[in-house]
Scaffold this motif. Sequence first.
Motif, mmCIF file in Angstrom:
data_model
loop_
_atom_site.group_PDB
_atom_site.id
_atom_site.type_symbol
_atom_site.label_atom_id
_atom_site.label_comp_id
_atom_site.label_asym_id
_atom_site.label_seq_id
_atom_site.Cartn_x
_atom_site.Cartn_y
_atom_site.Cartn_z
ATOM 1 N N GLN A 229 31.809 64.562 23.792
ATOM 2 C CA GLN A 229 32.213 65.569 24.790
ATOM 3 C C GLN A 229 32.849 66.996 25.302
ATOM 4 O O GLN A 229 32.038 67.631 25.437
ATOM 5 C CB GLN A 229 33.000 64.726 26.422
ATOM 6 C CG GLN A 229 33.293 65.758 27.269
ATOM 7 C CD GLN A 229 33.279 64.799 28.671
ATOM 8 O OE1 GLN A 229 34.029 63.327 28.643
ATOM 9 N NE2 GLN A 229 34.327 65.346 29.381
ATOM 10 N N GLU B 73 41.833 58.364 20.013
ATOM 11 C CA GLU B 73 41.779 58.548 21.360
ATOM 12 C C GLU B 73 40.769 60.476 21.303
ATOM 13 O O GLU B 73 39.818 60.698 21.798
ATOM 14 C CB GLU B 73 42.323 59.044 21.699
ATOM 15 C CG GLU B 73 43.324 57.822 22.410
ATOM 16 C CD GLU B 73 44.645 57.994 23.302
ATOM 17 O OE1 GLU B 73 45.400 57.010 24.350
ATOM 18 O OE2 GLU B 73 45.283 59.288 22.879
ATOM 19 N N GLU C 92 41.071 60.273 30.709
ATOM 20 C CA GLU C 92 39.814 59.316 31.666
ATOM 21 C C GLU C 92 40.069 57.818 30.239
ATOM 22 O O GLU C 92 39.936 56.992 30.724
ATOM 23 C CB GLU C 92 38.319 59.851 31.232
ATOM 24 C CG GLU C 92 38.709 61.249 32.622
ATOM 25 C CD GLU C 92 37.641 62.020 32.501
ATOM 26 O OE1 GLU C 92 36.680 61.387 31.177
ATOM 27 O OE2 GLU C 92 37.532 63.009 32.950
ATOM 28 N N LEU C 93 40.576 58.264 29.298
ATOM 29 C CA LEU C 93 40.363 56.626 28.219
ATOM 30 C C LEU C 93 41.321 56.287 27.704
ATOM 31 O O LEU C 93 41.039 55.126 28.422
ATOM 32 C CB LEU C 93 39.873 57.498 26.473
ATOM 33 C CG LEU C 93 38.812 58.462 26.004
ATOM 34 C CD1 LEU C 93 38.609 58.931 24.212
ATOM 35 C CD2 LEU C 93 37.517 57.156 26.377
ATOM 36 N N LEU D 93 39.966 70.267 28.044
ATOM 37 C CA LEU D 93 38.818 69.499 28.204
ATOM 38 C C LEU D 93 39.627 68.175 27.504
ATOM 39 O O LEU D 93 38.662 66.799 28.262
ATOM 40 C CB LEU D 93 37.880 69.670 28.001
ATOM 41 C CG LEU D 93 36.048 69.049 28.009
ATOM 42 C CD1 LEU D 93 35.135 68.679 29.442
ATOM 43 C CD2 LEU D 93 35.129 70.319 27.293
ATOM 44 N N LEU D 94 39.904 68.371 26.406
ATOM 45 C CA LEU D 94 40.194 67.187 25.826
ATOM 46 C C LEU D 94 41.166 66.237 26.743
ATOM 47 O O LEU D 94 40.933 64.970 26.288
ATOM 48 C CB LEU D 94 40.730 67.823 24.307
ATOM 49 C CG LEU D 94 40.956 66.637 22.971
ATOM 50 C CD1 LEU D 94 39.611 65.636 23.154
ATOM 51 C CD2 LEU D 94 41.969 67.461 22.148
ATOM 52 N N ALA E 7 36.284 61.912 21.986
ATOM 53 C CA ALA E 7 36.842 62.295 22.826
ATOM 54 C C ALA E 7 36.214 63.844 22.210
ATOM 55 O O ALA E 7 35.598 65.013 23.019
ATOM 56 C CB ALA E 7 38.217 62.830 23.735
ATOM 57 N N GLN F 35 41.496 66.088 29.409
ATOM 58 C CA GLN F 35 41.659 65.787 30.534
ATOM 59 C C GLN F 35 40.417 63.959 30.037
ATOM 60 O O GLN F 35 40.269 63.038 29.965
ATOM 61 C CB GLN F 35 40.406 66.140 31.402
ATOM 62 C CG GLN F 35 41.338 67.105 31.754
ATOM 63 C CD GLN F 35 39.943 68.358 32.837
ATOM 64 O OE1 GLN F 35 38.745 68.161 33.555
ATOM 65 N NE2 GLN F 35 40.026 69.330 33.141
ATOM 66 N N ARG F 36 39.766 64.287 28.856
ATOM 67 C CA ARG F 36 39.119 62.725 28.468
ATOM 68 C C ARG F 36 39.760 62.247 27.744
ATOM 69 O O ARG F 36 39.398 61.077 27.979
ATOM 70 C CB ARG F 36 37.905 63.875 27.470
ATOM 71 C CG ARG F 36 36.718 62.447 26.719
ATOM 72 C CD ARG F 36 36.608 62.585 27.786
ATOM 73 N NE ARG F 36 35.363 60.961 27.147
ATOM 74 C CZ ARG F 36 35.002 59.734 27.305
ATOM 75 N NH1 ARG F 36 35.516 59.382 29.463
ATOM 76 N NH2 ARG F 36 34.689 58.767 27.179
#
Length: 430
Positions: A125, A118, A152-153, A145-146, A122, A148-149
């Motif tokens: 981004q 994961e 999302e995944l 940010l990581l 990520a 959040q990404r």
Amino acid sequence: MARSHLAWAARVARWADTALGPGRGAATADGKATLSAATAERAAAELGLTAARVRAEWDTARLAGLVEVHGGSARPGWRLRAWDRDDSAVLRGWVALFDAWSLACPEPGGHEAAAVAEVVSAMPQVLSFLQLSAGPVPVEQLLDLLRQRVTELRTERCEVPYDPRLEPVRPLAAAPAAAALAPEPHSADAGALAPLLDWALRALASVGALTYGAPQATLTPLGSWAVWVKLEQICVAAQSPAGNIEQAAEDMLRGCAQLRPNAARAEYRAWLAARPVGSAVTELLGAARGEDALLRGLAFEALRVVGGPAEPEVRAVLDEPALRPYALLWLAEHDGVDPEDAHEVLTREEATWLWVDTAAAVTDHGESAMLVRHLESALQPTVPALLDEVRAVGHPRTVQVLVALAAAHPDPALAKAVRRAAFQVHTGGV
């Protein structure tokens, strides 16, 4: 910068080529082209490095394509051969190293493979954010940010955590209150991600893509350029001229069959830009193994666009009779042989097999006039000699090719001879 970052890796690769070439010793001890302890110590003494540094630079050379591994042996890669004369080869080597950043440093222990995957997924981004920031970014901001990404995944995969120790599902009436108190089911834990982010940033720093201190990270000019190139590749992929970017390899190749060579190559580039190189090469070779000879030829045209990164996989199919002639031609051209002379690497039998395979593609997809012209491209000086050798190679499409050729050829006597040969192959006669 790329040349500077890879300089010691290139020196170790050149030392290995000189000291460990054919007849001068063995570099490896485990069948995986990793340096043996004795070789590492010898290189360290001669190059003025520690054995650990030699091993690290050897690994860098392998990831950058300066050294190519074939089975249990290693040899100089084309990028090393072009090192002194071709800056683009050096840049490609560094980009290959950048792409392999997750292999540059050991990942931290105690983490599931899925979590590591994961984070790797990520990081593009995160890198894009660093590129847009054009300066230092606090690690805490990157961690957010990581998180959040990764969330999302997980949401895209519709993951719902399962724990048999959890209480049974509450009645519907209690659901709103429980939902208000429950954590977001797909949310990633920043605390668990922190050591993985640290690993990723250290690995990227080790390949020269960024500088990393405890409070912040900054892309290097080389790293910023690499991220820009990746974004540009995505844009190229999005502009796939014939609209085949989302197709599987076989369907993409069929879509390219009617395109002119330059347009087809543009389509191959767009399709490849949207995929990891390894999986794209595997998919193309899978299409080449099918029954459609046209797709076989087109698959190797697409592999020519891939270039050097496809060499190990192409070399691995040399034992497959249907792919061997195509692979030999690809490897010859990759090694610098003029395409017009590349056919000289084929034996007479391999060349005849390729002639029949190409004729099968023309039979299935071309016009009868093309098949008649294809007869003129045979190596054999006479039609009887060609028919004798065609019968001998045992191509599975021999009968269909000969029947189609007999039907297309305007010379009745020649057509009769070809039909007789087709009948003999069909019945097993001579």
